[in-house]
Design an enzyme around this catalytic site. Structure first.
Site, PDB file in Angstrom:
ATOM      1  N   SER A 194       0.811  -1.210   0.000  1.00  0.00           N
ATOM      2  CA  SER A 194       0.000   0.000   0.000  1.00  0.00           C
ATOM      3  C   SER A 194       0.845   1.260   0.000  1.00  0.00           C
ATOM      4  O   SER A 194       1.429   1.615  -1.001  1.00  0.00           O
ATOM      5  CB  SER A 194      -0.963  -0.021   1.193  1.00  0.00           C
ATOM      6  OG  SER A 194      -1.782  -1.147   1.134  1.00  0.00           O
ATOM      7  N   ASP A 250       9.542   5.315 -10.543  1.00  0.00           N
ATOM      8  CA  ASP A 250       9.101   5.991 -11.763  1.00  0.00           C
ATOM      9  C   ASP A 250       9.918   7.248 -12.045  1.00  0.00           C
ATOM     10  O   ASP A 250      10.187   7.580 -13.207  1.00  0.00           O
ATOM     11  CB  ASP A 250       7.620   6.352 -11.660  1.00  0.00           C
ATOM     12  CG  ASP A 250       6.707   5.173 -11.975  1.00  0.00           C
ATOM     13  OD1 ASP A 250       7.237   4.048 -12.143  1.00  0.00           O
ATOM     14  OD2 ASP A 250       5.488   5.364 -12.070  1.00  0.00           O
ATOM     15  N   LYS A 307      -0.834  -4.166  -3.638  1.00  0.00           N
ATOM     16  CA  LYS A 307      -2.137  -3.661  -3.177  1.00  0.00           C
ATOM     17  C   LYS A 307      -2.359  -2.299  -3.814  1.00  0.00           C
ATOM     18  O   LYS A 307      -1.810  -1.302  -3.400  1.00  0.00           O
ATOM     19  CB  LYS A 307      -2.144  -3.557  -1.655  1.00  0.00           C
ATOM     20  CG  LYS A 307      -3.393  -2.882  -1.081  1.00  0.00           C
ATOM     21  CD  LYS A 307      -4.624  -3.708  -1.316  1.00  0.00           C
ATOM     22  CE  LYS A 307      -5.799  -3.183  -0.499  1.00  0.00           C
ATOM     23  NZ  LYS A 307      -6.141  -1.796  -0.756  1.00  0.00           N
TER      24      LYS A 307
END
Length: 438
Positions: A339, A350, A364
């Site tokens: 999470s 990224d 998740k």
């Protein structure tokens, strides 16, 4: 605004519990179970939600106004004439033939729980008022207790103190790490699961809990009354490693975690930090506002995570770029990084702002929203997906590290944990040293 969560799984609300785990593990512990349990809370719900029937419609009232569910909507379809009749028929059978006394409130709660179970979504659940109140402890890290971490041997059921936190009632009472709790208010500690024992230790602020303690280090038997106080557990630890490499471990993303992280970074920077190991292994999640604030401290300007609901409505969470870290970063992850931990790892990956080391994260990538009900109960529903800055939804997939490395403790299994023998930390140090020498 309602409470939104990105949650890995539900856990019992404890002070801090640590289960027995074979093999050497980091000090935070693979077996660590906290009340946070992966909950990511976006914002505190400041209003109520109430429902009332008006003819063929249901009106839902919130602090932002009202909305009407028409006869053809899901609510009316579920509570059709045949279903209401069947519920009454079942209740009649229970009343006539069930062998024991019944609790009407529990039966009513069971109806609500069953409705959510019918979704087939383990993350959508119904909370009674008591369960909802207990769940709030997990997102704030605050509760009325004594401030001690507990662990239980799964074979003998013996409960001992894994950690006494600084400045807490447990420390003031003289409790120590490894003390064995023999009883809590005359209830034998080995007679129940440690999660239930913790509920006995907690209580109203200012009251006391009586503990019978055995201290293995001295062979003493100690009786102590500990006053329950409002306790906020630390969720961030840090230290400076060799070659001016800072180390920060985030246990959960709680209400005060971002501030603790900023304090840790400030302290490491004052010591001349040249690189950072950011450890979110075994971190099941926490408040999204917390992880976004931490990413705001780390990353340049831009989106760090966004969510989309079933209607395509998008909400962006961003870094302002006002502050960012300009040192090499290594992020440690594993299958229990979930999470909020995956939001952090996904954003750093990224943006190519650090090196992820370890094993693939839990995966998740969906959002839960908690709706408090007018009577104090609450319902939690999966309401959206979340995406990394590049648009990746990792639900059921996880995030692959840049360097795949299974955890191995290379030191003495019978000795205390030492980061020098944690192969993942050592790999992170190796990677950061290479970057510093470039």
């Amino acid at each position: 605004m309602q409470d939104q969560e990105l949650e890995r799984k539900e856990e019992t609300q404890e002070e801090i519990l640590e289960t027995k785990n074979p093999g050497k593990k980091p000090g935070f512990g693979k077996g660590l179970i906290t009340g946070i349990a992966g909950t990511i809370l976006v914002a505190v719900f400041a209003f109520y939600i109430g429902c009332k029937a008006t003819g063929t419609n249901i009106v839902i009232s919130t602090g932002n106004g009202t909305s009407t569910v028409s006869k053809g909507d899901t609510a009316s379809e579920i509570l059709d004439k045949d279903t209401v009749s069947k519920i009454k028929e079942l209740a009649a059978y229970v009343d006539m033939y069930y062998y024991d006394e019944t609790d009407t409130q529990k039966l009513q709660d069971g109806l609500c729980e069953g409705l959510l179970e019918g979704l087939g979504d383990k993350y959508s659940v119904y909370y009674t008022a008591e369960e909802y109140e207990a769940s709030q402890i997990s997102t704030t890290g605050e509760y009325y207790g004594i401030g001690a971490g507990l662990r239980q041997d799964e074979d003998t059921m013996v409960v001992s103190i894994s950690k006494v936190y600084e400045g807490t009632p447990a420390e003031e009472a003289g409790l120590k790490d490894d003390d064995i709790i023999e009883s809590v208010d005359d209830v034998e500690a080995t007679s129940m699961e440690v999660s239930d024992l913790v509920q006995l230790i907690r209580g109203e602020e200012g009251t006391t809990v009586h503990l019978e303690i055995y201290r293995p280090s001295t062979g003493e038997n100690i009786s102590v009354d500990v006053e329950r106080k409002n306790v906020q557990l630390p969720s961030v630890t840090h230290e400076m490693l060799d070659n001016q490499i800072g180390y920060v471990y985030i246990q959960q993303f709680e209400k005060g975690t971002a501030t603790q992280f900023e304090d840790a970074i400030a302290d490491l920077q004052s010591q001349g930090m040249k690189a950072l190991v950011l450890d979110v292994r075994y971190n099941l999640g926490g408040m999204v506002t917390s992880v976004v604030q931490i990413l705001d401290d780390i990353l340049p300007e831009g989106v760090v995570v966004y969510t989309e609901d079933k209607n395509g409505n998008r909400q962006d969470f961003t870094s302002s770029g006002d502050t960012y870290l300009d040192v090499p970063i290594a992020v440690l992850v594993n299958g229990d990084s979930a999470s909020a931990s995956e939001i952090l790892a996904g954003a750093i990956k990224d943006y190519q702002y650090g090196t992820l080391i370890g094993t693939t994260t839990f995966g998740k990538g969906i959002v839960q929203t908690i709706f408090p009900l007018e009577d104090g109960d609450a319902v939690k529903l999966t309401t959206a997906k979340y995406f990394s800055p590049k648009g990746n939804n990792i639900h059921g997939v996880g995030i692959e590290p840049d360097i795949e490395l299974e955890y191995e403790y290379t030191g003495d299994q019978d000795a205390g944990y030492d980061k020098a023998y944690d192969n993942q930390i050592q790999k992170a140090i190796e990677v950061l040293n290479e970057k510093l020498n470039q």
